[in-house]
Enzyme design. Sequence first.
Site, PDB file in Angstrom:
ATOM      1  N   ASP A   2      -0.125  -8.889   3.923  1.00  0.00           N
ATOM      2  CA  ASP A   2      -1.575  -8.458   4.482  1.00  0.00           C
ATOM      3  C   ASP A   2      -2.706  -8.686   3.356  1.00  0.00           C
ATOM      4  O   ASP A   2      -3.770  -8.764   3.711  1.00  0.00           O
ATOM      5  CB  ASP A   2      -1.676  -6.942   4.787  1.00  0.00           C
ATOM      6  N   ARG A  21       6.568 -13.967   8.008  1.00  0.00           N
ATOM      7  CA  ARG A  21       6.916 -13.161   6.957  1.00  0.00           C
ATOM      8  C   ARG A  21       8.297 -13.348   6.462  1.00  0.00           C
ATOM      9  O   ARG A  21       8.660 -13.310   5.221  1.00  0.00           O
ATOM     10  CB  ARG A  21       6.740 -11.746   7.107  1.00  0.00           C
ATOM     11  N   ASN A  60       0.788  -1.250  -0.083  1.00  0.00           N
ATOM     12  CA  ASN A  60       0.189   0.028   0.162  1.00  0.00           C
ATOM     13  C   ASN A  60       0.747   1.223   0.046  1.00  0.00           C
ATOM     14  O   ASN A  60       0.684   2.307  -0.995  1.00  0.00           O
ATOM     15  CB  ASN A  60      -0.721   0.054   1.280  1.00  0.00           C
ATOM     16  N   TYR A  99       7.679 -11.985  13.520  1.00  0.00           N
ATOM     17  CA  TYR A  99       8.562 -11.946  12.183  1.00  0.00           C
ATOM     18  C   TYR A  99       8.472 -13.274  11.509  1.00  0.00           C
ATOM     19  O   TYR A  99       9.140 -13.297  10.223  1.00  0.00           O
ATOM     20  CB  TYR A  99       9.711 -11.025  12.143  1.00  0.00           C
ATOM     21  N   LEU A 100       8.366 -14.198  12.347  1.00  0.00           N
ATOM     22  CA  LEU A 100       8.664 -15.639  11.530  1.00  0.00           C
ATOM     23  C   LEU A 100       7.630 -15.815  10.537  1.00  0.00           C
ATOM     24  O   LEU A 100       7.982 -16.281   9.281  1.00  0.00           O
ATOM     25  CB  LEU A 100       8.250 -16.789  12.677  1.00  0.00           C
ATOM     26  N   GLU A 135      -3.497  -9.108  15.184  1.00  0.00           N
ATOM     27  CA  GLU A 135      -2.913  -8.081  15.806  1.00  0.00           C
ATOM     28  C   GLU A 135      -3.856  -6.546  15.802  1.00  0.00           C
ATOM     29  O   GLU A 135      -3.434  -5.853  16.397  1.00  0.00           O
ATOM     30  CB  GLU A 135      -1.564  -7.603  15.357  1.00  0.00           C
ATOM     31  N   MET A 177      -0.287 -11.109  12.131  1.00  0.00           N
ATOM     32  CA  MET A 177      -0.078  -9.863  11.693  1.00  0.00           C
ATOM     33  C   MET A 177      -1.361  -9.433  10.858  1.00  0.00           C
ATOM     34  O   MET A 177      -1.878 -10.566  10.356  1.00  0.00           O
ATOM     35  CB  MET A 177       0.973  -9.747  10.618  1.00  0.00           C
ATOM     36  N   GLY A 178      -1.449  -8.406  10.512  1.00  0.00           N
ATOM     37  CA  GLY A 178      -2.618  -7.719   9.727  1.00  0.00           C
ATOM     38  C   GLY A 178      -3.176  -6.675  10.266  1.00  0.00           C
ATOM     39  O   GLY A 178      -4.136  -6.553  11.297  1.00  0.00           O
TER      40      GLY A 178
END
Lengths: 408, 408
Positions: free
Chosen positions: A138, A298, A108, A295-296, A237, A180-181
């Site tokens: 994402d 990604r 984005n 971070y794992l 998250e 994540m997101g």
Amino acid sequence: MASGRILVAQGGGPTAVINQSLAGVVLEARRFGHIERVYGARHGVRGIVDEDLVDLSQETRHHLEGVAATPSSALGSTRDKPDLAYCQEIFKVLRAHEIDHFFYIGGNDSSDTVRIVSEQAALAAYPLRCMHIPKTIDNDLVGNDHTPGFPSAARFVAQAFAGANLDNASLPGIYVGVVMGRHAGFLTAAAALGRKFADDGPHLVYLPERTFVLEHFLADVKAVYDRLGRCVVAVSEGIHDASGAPIATLLAKEVERDAHGNVQLSGTGALADLLCDEIKDKLKIKRVRGDTFGYLQRSFLGCVSDVDQREAREVGEKAVQYAVAGAQSGSVAIRRVGDYAVDYLLQPLEAVAGKTRVMEDEFITASGNDVTEAFRLYLRPLLGTGLPDAYRLRHNPVAKVLGTGSRG
Amino acid sequence: MASGRILVAQGGGPTAVINQSLAGVVLEARRFGHIERVYGARHGVRGIVDEDLVDLSQETRHHLEGVAATPSSALGSTRDKPDLAYCQEIFKVLRAHEIDHFFYIGGNDSSDTVRIVSEQAALAAYPLRCMHIPKTIDNDLVGNDHTPGFPSAARFVAQAFAGANLDNASLPGIYVGVVMGRHAGFLTAAAALGRKFADDGPHLVYLPERTFVLEHFLADVKAVYDRLGRCVVAVSEGIHDASGAPIATLLAKEVERDAHGNVQLSGTGALADLLCDEIKDKLKIKRVRGDTFGYLQRSFLGCVSDVDQREAREVGEKAVQYAVAGAQSGSVAIRRVGDYAVDYLLQPLEAVAGKTRVMEDEFITASGNDVTEAFRLYLRPLLGTGLPDAYRLRHNPVAKVLGTGSRG
């Protein structure tokens, strides 16, 4: 007029396949005889203004294939978001190096950067083809069936929850996994693809597309726990209360923001710990465990979707075809044309930049705490081939001799 | 005298290969004609006293192979630690079901359970072969070169740090990854196997075998950050101060203990968050991220060492050979006999039970914040074949045209 010099850079959070797109650009550019140089900027737009450039033309094809298969941004990345002055610096460097094609691989925020740079180039009457190459775990870029990077991260999340479910079944209790997101729940929703049997977790999935109400969450967890004696929960998250305030920030001592104004949600276990504490306190359940995938999800080396690899490579190739052969600017997008097959199209930068896609309503159950079959059908082909399977023992009970155990 | 009935159970934390050992027991037992039944107890010793048994004799070989390749304990596990009364209940059930071979797959605590059960059987003059089959991701069983489950968890940790290092190189800052291991640092030390280039992380490794001094930690991080502009740190959940108090518990609101008296260290992000806060506060570094690997490292579906799979299978097979063919009790152990090859031996239960192996001094550098080449040589063959590799672009800088960027 064309100098035949390309500059490529990578922005935003790394993914497992962002280097596939880089390799796609570099290797596809070699097919065009008039492209004399492909430069890479180190750490995104920051490397452009700093003139921190490397000559990718000197890379061998074989080595580029090795880089392509390596997760994270090989050129380095940045969270910088160029303003007008920053863009003027970018032009100065591009002009000085006679660059006429600018490729930026990112999400984005990076697409917005490409739009600004493109507009500044037009204002300055500088002939620059600007291509945004999509990338984000994402999956929140509009106009795309999905975005490169998401399928591999989704595969990690699905495999992680498949394993967490097995662990939780072995030692029953409550397990909360935070995914994540920020605004889009696609990656959290991928947890549901870890299920095989009807009673497999995640039993509950909380997405940022729906308001998070702590009391409802606790009631949901209790209902599953009462039924199965255990409960596995996937939480984004980005979950927030009715006012839009992230649940995560209700706890944080201080809120950290990046250059885009985004609150830092990752890199801390606070949300999982908060939710686990609430479950312990309110439901009086003893064994409650929370993990924050961090971070794992990604960057883990060794969990990637082959479909994602292929498509990430192709968006890089298509970007070169659109820009170099077609003399166009825009954002490359993925369109699904079969089950499963894709084609690519070029969107105007304005159509993508700064916009955020969230999960469509058809992907979320009416209860708001799970995903639909439509979502499973959407995601399954993206996860790629060779997914590990999980088997459980068949239940052949042995008749009791003593009756109910005295300690049971 | 022998009834030919085997009971097998799994205890303690699950691993990626504990079901290989289960399959090893069941399939090897089928070679012996006088073994009429192989029962499994659900959720370890808890399932014995509850008479919650399943008949594994009814499983097909093909399905058992699927279960063997699935992580986590297929029979379910327990944290119960039997006392005398508990063991008397166990005997009652074993006697009622005419069990004469008891196999318990587990770690330190489980081996102690086997020892107690064995002693109680002897006191009761009950003819019971008791075999402990080793399993622990912590690698802390004495008398073993290594223990099944550790190599796969180590592979996960190495791959996770390889990826985290790439992520951190792309978006520089401080990254702290917290790894399981209460008393033994083997699993945390495995992070070092994720390195390829000299400047790759983890740059610092903190183990429970050494006293953790916060001031030294901060000075170490600062030194790496000053040199490289980034720093990746591997930290054991079991790090402690000079008094032996876990650093993790300095933060926790309340300390949770299991039946073995162990403080709960996993399933919370508190330690990583504490360390990150200290780095932000004291070193004034902005981008600081912490991940707690949590349950992913022991149950992730799809990250396993083939060497580990093979050996976990073999310890199950050997246990049956020792017990059924050899009429012995004891604990199966792995001995390294080549580079790389192993053999198995039977240890007395007293030699293993309740004892904890920690990392040998030769595996830890004098500085106390890294591992030695000896450790890398020790661990590398255990990680198995097909490890993913990481490539970086070669550095071919483009000469600056404008000179140092005005924003640099």
